[in-house]
Design a protein around this motif. Structure first.
Motif, PDB file in Angstrom:
ATOM      1  N   ILE A   1     109.460 -18.178 -37.711  1.00 38.28           N
ATOM      2  CA  ILE A   1     108.539 -19.313 -38.384  1.00 38.28           C
ATOM      3  C   ILE A   1     107.593 -18.629 -39.282  1.00 38.28           C
ATOM      4  CG2 ILE A   1     106.944 -21.238 -38.051  1.00 38.28           C
ATOM      5  CD1 ILE A   1     109.811 -21.907 -36.722  1.00 38.28           C
ATOM      6  N   GLN A   2     107.709 -18.930 -40.696  1.00 46.54           N
ATOM      7  CA  GLN A   2     106.645 -18.457 -41.429  1.00 46.54           C
ATOM      8  C   GLN A   2     105.918 -19.484 -42.354  1.00 46.54           C
ATOM      9  OE1 GLN A   2     110.049 -15.723 -43.451  1.00 46.54           O
ATOM     10  NE2 GLN A   2     108.224 -14.298 -43.590  1.00 46.54           N
ATOM     11  N   SER A   3     104.789 -19.177 -42.695  1.00 44.78           N
ATOM     12  CA  SER A   3     104.152 -20.230 -43.343  1.00 44.78           C
ATOM     13  C   SER A   3     103.393 -19.167 -44.596  1.00 44.78           C
ATOM     14  CB  SER A   3     103.086 -20.696 -42.759  1.00 44.78           C
ATOM     15  OG  SER A   3     102.044 -21.574 -43.569  1.00 44.78           O
ATOM     16  N   ASP A   4     103.449 -19.845 -45.765  1.00 40.52           N
ATOM     17  CA  ASP A   4     102.577 -19.371 -46.698  1.00 40.52           C
ATOM     18  C   ASP A   4     101.254 -19.952 -47.034  1.00 40.52           C
ATOM     19  OD1 ASP A   4     103.229 -21.737 -47.936  1.00 40.52           O
ATOM     20  OD2 ASP A   4     104.388 -21.142 -49.416  1.00 40.52           O
ATOM     21  N   LYS A   5     100.811 -20.915 -46.049  1.00 40.99           N
ATOM     22  CA  LYS A   5      99.480 -21.510 -46.184  1.00 40.99           C
ATOM     23  C   LYS A   5      98.590 -21.368 -44.900  1.00 40.99           C
ATOM     24  CE  LYS A   5     100.912 -25.018 -49.462  1.00 40.99           C
ATOM     25  NZ  LYS A   5     100.858 -26.333 -49.996  1.00 40.99           N
ATOM     26  N   HIS A   6      99.417 -21.367 -43.610  1.00 38.73           N
ATOM     27  CA  HIS A   6      98.723 -21.446 -42.510  1.00 38.73           C
ATOM     28  C   HIS A   6      98.960 -20.195 -41.685  1.00 38.73           C
ATOM     29  CE1 HIS A   6      98.040 -25.577 -43.372  1.00 38.73           C
ATOM     30  NE2 HIS A   6      99.247 -25.731 -43.694  1.00 38.73           N
ATOM     31  N   ASP A   7      97.750 -19.793 -40.989  1.00 34.90           N
ATOM     32  CA  ASP A   7      97.881 -18.928 -39.991  1.00 34.90           C
ATOM     33  C   ASP A   7      98.616 -19.089 -38.605  1.00 34.90           C
ATOM     34  OD1 ASP A   7      96.895 -17.174 -41.302  1.00 34.90           O
ATOM     35  OD2 ASP A   7      94.675 -17.423 -40.658  1.00 34.90           O
ATOM     36  N   ALA A   8      99.251 -18.310 -37.913  1.00 36.67           N
ATOM     37  CA  ALA A   8     100.010 -18.840 -36.609  1.00 36.67           C
ATOM     38  C   ALA A   8      99.247 -19.424 -35.434  1.00 36.67           C
ATOM     39  CB  ALA A   8     100.734 -17.443 -36.077  1.00 36.67           C
ATOM     40  N   ASP A   9      97.836 -19.276 -35.671  1.00 34.64           N
ATOM     41  CA  ASP A   9      97.135 -19.796 -34.702  1.00 34.64           C
ATOM     42  C   ASP A   9      96.472 -21.306 -34.802  1.00 34.64           C
ATOM     43  OD1 ASP A   9      95.296 -18.888 -36.457  1.00 34.64           O
ATOM     44  OD2 ASP A   9      93.941 -17.787 -35.169  1.00 34.64           O
TER      45      ASP A   9
ATOM     46  N   THR B   1     111.249 -20.082 -25.247  1.00 32.40           N
ATOM     47  CA  THR B   1     110.067 -19.367 -25.185  1.00 32.40           C
ATOM     48  C   THR B   1     109.215 -19.462 -26.506  1.00 32.40           C
ATOM     49  OG1 THR B   1     110.926 -17.710 -23.771  1.00 32.40           O
ATOM     50  CG2 THR B   1     108.863 -17.372 -24.563  1.00 32.40           C
ATOM     51  N   SER B   2     108.312 -20.318 -26.331  1.00 29.40           N
ATOM     52  CA  SER B   2     107.473 -20.744 -27.493  1.00 29.40           C
ATOM     53  C   SER B   2     106.184 -19.819 -27.771  1.00 29.40           C
ATOM     54  CB  SER B   2     106.910 -22.124 -27.246  1.00 29.40           C
ATOM     55  OG  SER B   2     105.966 -22.523 -28.284  1.00 29.40           O
ATOM     56  N   PRO B   3     105.825 -19.533 -28.975  1.00 30.57           N
ATOM     57  CA  PRO B   3     104.629 -18.457 -29.430  1.00 30.57           C
ATOM     58  C   PRO B   3     103.484 -19.430 -29.080  1.00 30.57           C
ATOM     59  CG  PRO B   3     105.988 -19.645 -31.298  1.00 30.57           C
ATOM     60  CD  PRO B   3     106.786 -20.065 -30.071  1.00 30.57           C
ATOM     61  N   ASN B   4     103.493 -20.704 -29.009  1.00 26.28           N
ATOM     62  CA  ASN B   4     102.348 -21.375 -28.890  1.00 26.28           C
ATOM     63  C   ASN B   4     101.689 -21.120 -27.394  1.00 26.28           C
ATOM     64  OD1 ASN B   4     102.611 -22.692 -31.047  1.00 26.28           O
ATOM     65  ND2 ASN B   4     103.236 -24.866 -30.325  1.00 26.28           N
ATOM     66  N   GLN B   5     102.733 -20.438 -26.612  1.00 26.25           N
ATOM     67  CA  GLN B   5     102.188 -20.156 -25.038  1.00 26.25           C
ATOM     68  C   GLN B   5     102.115 -18.754 -25.004  1.00 26.25           C
ATOM     69  OE1 GLN B   5     104.528 -22.976 -25.311  1.00 26.25           O
ATOM     70  NE2 GLN B   5     102.538 -24.233 -25.311  1.00 26.25           N
ATOM     71  N   ASN B   6     102.352 -17.888 -25.996  1.00 28.63           N
ATOM     72  CA  ASN B   6     102.538 -16.486 -25.824  1.00 28.63           C
ATOM     73  C   ASN B   6     102.022 -15.882 -27.273  1.00 28.63           C
ATOM     74  OD1 ASN B   6     102.914 -13.762 -25.696  1.00 28.63           O
ATOM     75  ND2 ASN B   6     105.040 -14.157 -24.711  1.00 28.63           N
ATOM     76  N   THR B   7     100.704 -15.425 -27.567  1.00 29.52           N
ATOM     77  CA  THR B   7     100.304 -15.044 -28.625  1.00 29.52           C
ATOM     78  C   THR B   7     100.761 -13.597 -29.032  1.00 29.52           C
ATOM     79  OG1 THR B   7      98.412 -13.652 -27.246  1.00 29.52           O
ATOM     80  CG2 THR B   7      97.916 -15.869 -28.226  1.00 29.52           C
ATOM     81  N   ASP B   8     101.621 -12.887 -27.933  1.00 26.56           N
ATOM     82  CA  ASP B   8     102.331 -11.706 -28.483  1.00 26.56           C
ATOM     83  C   ASP B   8     103.632 -12.314 -29.530  1.00 26.56           C
ATOM     84  OD1 ASP B   8     100.673  -9.998 -27.022  1.00 26.56           O
ATOM     85  OD2 ASP B   8     102.115 -10.093 -25.296  1.00 26.56           O
ATOM     86  N   MET B   9     103.746 -13.271 -29.581  1.00 32.85           N
ATOM     87  CA  MET B   9     104.915 -13.773 -30.524  1.00 32.85           C
ATOM     88  C   MET B   9     104.317 -14.364 -31.763  1.00 32.85           C
ATOM     89  SD  MET B   9     106.971 -15.628 -27.528  1.00 32.85           S
ATOM     90  CE  MET B   9     108.555 -16.422 -28.296  1.00 32.85           C
ATOM     91  N   THR B  10     103.201 -13.892 -32.173  1.00 34.48           N
ATOM     92  CA  THR B  10     102.664 -14.520 -33.361  1.00 34.48           C
ATOM     93  C   THR B  10     101.882 -13.231 -33.902  1.00 34.48           C
ATOM     94  OG1 THR B  10     100.510 -15.224 -32.368  1.00 34.48           O
ATOM     95  CG2 THR B  10     102.235 -16.690 -32.353  1.00 34.48           C
ATOM     96  N   LYS B  11     102.069 -13.209 -35.156  1.00 37.31           N
ATOM     97  CA  LYS B  11     101.129 -12.436 -35.977  1.00 37.31           C
ATOM     98  C   LYS B  11     100.947 -12.928 -37.389  1.00 37.31           C
ATOM     99  CE  LYS B  11     101.306  -7.329 -37.048  1.00 37.31           C
ATOM    100  NZ  LYS B  11     101.903  -5.995 -36.957  1.00 37.31           N
ATOM    101  N   GLU B  12      99.764 -13.144 -37.604  1.00 42.83           N
ATOM    102  CA  GLU B  12      99.373 -13.511 -39.099  1.00 42.83           C
ATOM    103  C   GLU B  12      99.981 -14.789 -39.302  1.00 42.83           C
ATOM    104  OE1 GLU B  12     100.092 -10.583 -41.797  1.00 42.83           O
ATOM    105  OE2 GLU B  12      98.368  -8.989 -41.010  1.00 42.83           O
TER     106      GLU B  12
ATOM    107  N   GLY C   1     105.278 -25.548 -47.031  1.00 51.17           N
ATOM    108  CA  GLY C   1     104.292 -24.465 -46.405  1.00 51.17           C
ATOM    109  C   GLY C   1     104.911 -24.100 -45.297  1.00 51.17           C
ATOM    110  N   PHE C   2     105.926 -24.369 -44.540  1.00 47.10           N
ATOM    111  CA  PHE C   2     106.839 -23.576 -43.631  1.00 47.10           C
ATOM    112  C   PHE C   2     108.311 -23.611 -43.667  1.00 47.10           C
ATOM    113  CE2 PHE C   2     103.006 -25.854 -41.745  1.00 47.10           C
ATOM    114  CZ  PHE C   2     102.348 -25.150 -41.038  1.00 47.10           C
ATOM    115  N   GLU C   3     108.770 -22.565 -43.200  1.00 55.23           N
ATOM    116  CA  GLU C   3     110.130 -22.155 -43.404  1.00 55.23           C
ATOM    117  C   GLU C   3     110.752 -21.716 -41.966  1.00 55.23           C
ATOM    118  OE1 GLU C   3     113.032 -18.905 -45.539  1.00 55.23           O
ATOM    119  OE2 GLU C   3     110.940 -19.301 -46.372  1.00 55.23           O
TER     120      GLU C   3
END
Length: 720
Positions: free
Chosen positions: A75-83, A108-119, A151-153
């Motif tokens: 999941i990528q966004s050009d406008k929004h941070d992952a958090d 396994t969702s990144p919403n429950q695991n911050t290790d799966m998100t970055k910027e 804004g999301f891909e």
């Protein structure tokens, strides 16, 4: 076969030519029906072998209830941070859309695991209860359900996705290569024969051989797991070999028909060119069969597919083709376009005289060129193809590269370590947990290890804290979940993250050393590093046997064919030199980035494929050339005259055959899958070097210099 037997075969084929043609047409049509279905039964890249990697996969699935395979949604966004709430909302929608996907067992969702998100990037991990090759429907369903928003891909990648895309890309590459190679081959045949009818026959024979081979392989594929690379290898070998064989036989038939009847021309062509085709086919067959020594699916597939198409190419050239020529007779020269020069006034005769008059100079010149080409081989780096092998336009490659750039490849490929007790006991009892913790600490202290993920690291508890909870059955829910994930009866699971490239020599040495018994436990290692190590070890351990088999068997065949001690030895040495030069140039082109974007290395299977395929194919030219020289030598006992006339008679046919092989195999250089591109270029280069510098310069130079010693065979009586 002796000359009398071959003579009788020619007589039979001429007398029953219409029946033979009818049989082949019916057979080709019947097999053709199944040939077009073969893509549906081919599976994966073929890089599979028995060992710890597969054992680990089985244990994880059956005992730890972990997915048999996984995919990743980037999941990528050009406008929004992952958090941000907007990003998390898009992740939730994406997961909701996946409900009910066939074979999907866990998300396994990144919403429950911050290790799966970055910027502004995150990934969703999908688990499945099926292996790589059984998820085509799941992949299609997920792709249909993934929706981009402003804004999301969202994009899909992972091993099964890359494997499926590789299948699709390989089929597209085959169509593209055929669209280039077949018309180019026809042009070369027209120039070689000068006539339309004679030019079309080899092309027709090559196509019949490939279709028939695919039909046979369809039935074999129902019983065996076969790699998608079969789609590229069989046409590459079959078209080139079928056309080459037909080129030789048609050329000899046209020579003989000038001096006798059609039946006599068929008989002589079978006795001479047919004999060469049989020996050539046997050399190619043995070269390909050498890959059976390597117990990896992709090599087994290429060996079986190649051997099948070689057998059918030889049989087709020695039965169907003579029958067709018997029906055509003098009409084989119909619709002539170009005038063919006579031997003693041709450029080939003048070139042959040049080589024979200056054998030392020509030999040294060719040798210097070849040695120069070999030099870059010292920098050869072998790799296992991954997503980067796909064309850049493929979503699975783009998503994979995004993951690597954002989270790092090491996060994607930890070493999976199954820690098993030597005795039948429960891991969560007695002092086993303390020993397990000591093992974890020992592994974590290794210089190559970045971190270890285990029961202790996830719960942040030590063995002496866990044991009372286990004994009193007072495990908190979070700890209970961790225990279920990392411990099952007599086994525990470690995930070891290395701080070096997961496919590097250091990583391979580490997993090799740690696999086995350590500190009272049996360690079974898996993951990408172990997979790479087992593949490399299998090839390095078995390749010497494969090479030795080819060299010895080829020597024996050529010894029998030419009744000479030195000619087979020269042929083998020349082949080794030309193949070494080929690999040097391939490194220079692909790895060092000349004419193309540089790659990390050369596909691990490329040298094996090229050796197995080309060593046999290049013997075609040796057999064609030396067979003709041998004919003249038996007639005159004059080595120089025999070499000169043999070279003159075969130069054009060898050059034409080589050019056809080059355009058929070299057409794969214009394809998108990197290993296929590398293989096409490797084979085309090997054929080019072999048919020019080696067969046209080195071999005749040595024939001239060695004189009558060429035909020396001790203690055996040579018959003409």
């Amino acid at each position: 076969m002796n000359n009398r037997t071959l003579h009788n075969v020619g007589t039979f084929l001429y007398r029953y030519k219409k029946s033979v043609i009818t049989f082949w047409i019916v057979l080709a049509v019947a097999l053709g029906f199944f040939a077009f279905k073969i893509p549906s039964i081919l599976e994966g890249s073929g890089f599979e072998t028995e060992g710890s990697y597969n054992e680990t996969q089985t244990i994880l699935k059956e005992e730890f209830d972990q997915p048999k395979s996984s995919m990743t949604i980037i999941i990528q966004s050009d406008k929004h941070d992952a958090d941000s709430e907007a990003f998390k909302s898009f992740v939730r929608k994406t997961i909701e859309n996946l409900e009910g996907v066939v074979h999907l067992t866990s998300i396994t969702s990144p919403n429950q695991n911050t290790d799966m998100t970055k910027e502004r990037t995150a990934y969703i991990l999908l688990g499945f209860d099926r292996g790589f090759n059984d998820l085509k429907d799941s992949i299609e369903e997920i792709r249909e359900r993934l929706k981009d928003e402003e804004g999301f891909e969202a994009s899909l990648t992972g091993g099964p996705v890359v494997s499926e895309d590789m299948n699709e890309a390989s089929q597209n590459d085959l169509k593209r290569a055929e669209a280039i190679g077949i018309p180019a081959a026809l042009v070369i045949l027209l120039i070689s024969f000068g006539g339309v009818v004679a030019a079309l026959i080899p092309l027709f024979i090559g196509i019949i051989s490939v279709i028939s081979a695919f039909g046979v392989l369809y039935f074999l594929g129902l019983q065996l797991d076969m790699s998608i690379f079969l789609l590229n290898v069989v046409p590459m070998i079959g078209l080139a070999l079928g056309i080459d064989f037909a080129l030789l036989l048609v050329n000899r038939f046209r020579e003989e028909i000038k001096n006798g009847s059609i039946e006599a021309a068929i008989q002589v062509s079978i006795q001479t060119a047919g004999r060469s085709i049989a020996f050539s086919g046997l050399c190619v067959f043995l070269g390909l069969s050498s890959m059976l020594f390597i117990d990896i699916d992709i090599f087994q597939t290429v060996a079986i597919g190649g051997m099948a198409v070689v057998i059918l190419s030889v049989i087709c050239a020695l039965t169907f083709l003579p029958a067709v020529l018997g029906v055509l007779g003098h009409r084989v020269n119909k619709w002539m376009i170009f005038k063919v020069q006579e031997k003693k006034t041709s450029n080939w005769y003048r070139f042959a005289r040049l080589v024979m008059n200056r054998p030392v100079t020509m030999f040294l010149l060719a040798l210097v060129i070849l040695v120069t080409a070999i030099t870059p081989l010292a920098n050869l780096n072998l790799t296992i193809p991954e997503a980067e092998s796909l064309p850049p336009s493929y979503e699975s490659r783009q998503a994979f590269e995004t993951f690597k750039e954002t989270f790092g490849e090491k996060e994607l490929y930890p070493v999976t370590m199954i820690v098993e007790l030597d005795e039948a006991d429960q891991m969560l009892s007695n002092d086993h947990l303390e020993k397990l913790q000591q093992l974890e600490s020992k592994i974590a202290q290794e210089e190559i290890v970045d971190r270890v993920e285990s029961l202790f690291s996830v719960t942040d508890l030590k063995a002496d804290q866990l044991l009372p909870m286990v004994e009193q059955e007072t495990l908190p829910s979070g700890v209970h979940q961790a225990v279920d994930t990392f411990v099952q009866q007599d086994k525990s699971l470690f995930r070891v993250y290395l701080n070096v490239d997961t496919t590097s020599d250091q990583a391979q040495d580490w997993v090799r050393d740690w696999n086995g018994k350590h500190d009272g436990f049996e360690l079974i290692l898996g993951g990408n590093s172990k997979f790479t190590q087992e593949i490399f070890d299998e090839i390095y351990q078995k390749a010497p046997y494969a090479i030795g088999f080819v060299l010895i068997s080829t020597y024996i065949i050529l010894l029998f064919a030419f009744r000479s001690l030195f000619i087979p030895l020269k042929a083998i040495v020349m082949n080794v030199i030309s193949l070494s030069a080929t690999f040097g140039i391939v490194v220079w082109i692909f790895q060092e980035g000349h004419f193309v974007d540089p790659t990390d290395g050369i596909g691990l299977m490329i040298p094996v494929f090229t050796f197995g395929i080309v060593f046999g194919l290049s013997m075609d030219y040796e057999v064609f050339l030396i067979s003709r020289i041998q004919e003249y030598y038996h007639e005159t006992k004059d080595n120089d005259y025999a070499t000169l006339m043999g070279l003159t008679a075969t130069s054009k046919i060898i050059t034409s055959a080589a050019m056809i092989m080059i355009v058929v195999t070299g057409a794969f250089a214009f394809t998108g899958v990197v290993p296929v591109k590398q293989m096409g270029v490797s084979i085309a280069l090997a054929i080019l070097i072999d048919a020019t510098l080696v067969r046209m310069v080195l071999v005749p130079s040595l024939m001239k210099l060695m004189g009558h010693w060429n035909w020396w065979l001790p203690k055996l009586r040579r018959t003409s």
